[in-house]
Design an enzyme around this catalytic site. Structure first.
Site, PDB file in Angstrom:
ATOM      1  N   GLY A 168      -0.695   7.890   1.205  1.00 61.54           N
ATOM      2  CA  GLY A 168      -0.878   7.673   2.840  1.00 61.54           C
ATOM      3  C   GLY A 168       0.462   7.459   3.465  1.00 61.54           C
TER       4      GLY A 168
ATOM      5  N   TYR B 221     -13.483  -3.823   9.445  1.00 66.43           N
ATOM      6  CA  TYR B 221     -11.845  -3.207   9.482  1.00 66.43           C
ATOM      7  C   TYR B 221     -11.341  -3.400  10.767  1.00 66.43           C
ATOM      8  CZ  TYR B 221      -8.654   0.750   9.548  1.00 66.43           C
ATOM      9  OH  TYR B 221      -7.430   1.337   9.844  1.00 66.43           O
TER      10      TYR B 221
ATOM     11  N   GLY C 224       0.722  -1.228   0.055  1.00 65.90           N
ATOM     12  CA  GLY C 224       0.141   0.130   0.003  1.00 65.90           C
ATOM     13  C   GLY C 224       0.900   1.377  -0.056  1.00 65.90           C
ATOM     14  N   ALA C 225       1.738   1.376  -0.888  1.00 71.54           N
ATOM     15  CA  ALA C 225       2.857   2.506  -0.759  1.00 71.54           C
ATOM     16  C   ALA C 225       2.677   3.721  -1.757  1.00 71.54           C
ATOM     17  CB  ALA C 225       4.276   1.899  -1.088  1.00 71.54           C
TER      18      ALA C 225
ATOM     19  N   GLY D  32       2.014   4.618   3.650  1.00 72.96           N
ATOM     20  CA  GLY D  32       2.875   4.032   3.102  1.00 72.96           C
ATOM     21  C   GLY D  32       3.740   4.694   1.968  1.00 72.96           C
TER      22      GLY D  32
END
Length: 322
Positions: A15, A193, A11-12, A17
């Protein structure tokens, strides 16, 4: 010139990441950006100034187990050593009225945030073992959240419900439709979540218990502060997206910027000061102040029930085929 250390970050492309990738690159690391949308990741990396020779982009969809396995194969084909793995990516879909499913039939928040990372950690464990050595341990770091830990104020908020895996009835039942929650209760997307993040934090403790003594690998989680304007919240109602950052900045004082959260995460991955403890949850607390120092934050009883945690591990291993 020595070979730079390598860290995989899921997830880079945005955000925490993305900003962790930038902070590590500035420390001389090579970052493997594991993302679903490579064009987006390339634009984001260039936009924040991660040098082209300090990054490699590889595709992964954590909600698809075949994609996770393909990613591991693609990384191995690079021939790079692996010094650190950051399990960061997450989906948060609070407005779903019915569960989305992965190709394996699992509720998508748990499939992506937890099952995908559990599988990835197992597929790359031998790589981390090969680089870990006394004084310079490999690290497997998992991004936690305050909302999954009822020892912290944010984890006590009952809306939609606190994270609670119950007796794992949903997993015991096979976690196929109509089951969509780990505890087997009716579907609540926000709680799904939170539960997935609690499961990830438990996973990190189990990894520490099972592998640290023999390998020296450091397994920790962290909460860098409330990154209230991260793209994680892009599927939340628009009013929430406006009010939540204001509330965290002005009322709770828990807000941290994406660059600061990324730098804190990079510290846990790269700095020697964080290499001496494994099996802990690093936190900077809810109220952010200048010069705030990290501390080891206890997890709630919901995350430290050893018999249940061992069952969670066994059931998850069955779900992902490891």
């Amino acid at each position: 010139m020595s070979t730079p250390k390598t860290c995989i970050i899921t997830g880079a492309s945005s955000g925490v990441g993305l900003w962790t990738a930038k902070a590590l690159a500035e420390r001389g690391w090579h970052v493997v950006m594991a993302c679903r949308d490579l064009a987006k990741a390339e634009a984001a990396a260039a936009g924040v100034g991660i040098p082209a020779d300090a990054r490699t982009l590889l595709h992964i969809d954590l909600g698809v187990q075949a994609s996770v396995r393909a990613f591991a194969d693609a990384f191995h084909a690079l021939g790079r050593p692996l010094d650190a793995l950051l399990l960061n990516a997450a989906v948060y879909l609070p407005r779903l009225e019915s569960p989305m499913r992965s190709p394996e039939g699992h509720e998508i928040s748990v499939a992506t945030n937890y099952f995908g990372h559990f599988l990835l950690a197992h597929l790359l464990m031998d790589d981390l073992k090969r680089t870990s050595r006394p004084g310079a341990p490999a690290r497997l770091i998992t991004l936690g959240t305050v909302t999954a830990n009822s020892e912290e104020f944010g984890g006590k908020v009952p809306i939609p419900a606190p994270a609670d895996l119950g007796d794992l009835a949903g997993l015991e039942a096979g976690f196929q439709a109509p089951v969509a929650m780990i505890d087997g209760q009716p579907f609540k997307p926000g709680k799904a979540y939170k539960d997935s993040k609690l499961a990830c934090m438990i996973m990190s403790r189990e990894l520490h218990k099972r592998f640290h003594d023999d390998t020296g690998i450091v397994f920790n989680t962290l909460y860098p502060g409330c990154v209230a304007d991260t793209p994680l919240f892009r599927h939340a109602p628009r009013a929430f997206q406006r009010i939540f950052p204001w509330f965290q900045k002005n009322i709770t004082k828990g807000y941290v910027s994406q660059p600061l959260a990324g730098d804190r995460t990079a510290q846990v991955i790269a700095e020697p000061a964080f290499a001496s403890l494994s099996g802990v949850h690093w936190s900077w607390g809810n109220r952010q102040k200048e010069g705030r120092q990290p501390f080891s934050q206890p997890l709630s009883a919901r995350g430290t029930n050893e018999p249940r945690n061992e069952r969670l591990w066994a059931l998850t291993a069955k779900m992902v085929g490891v």
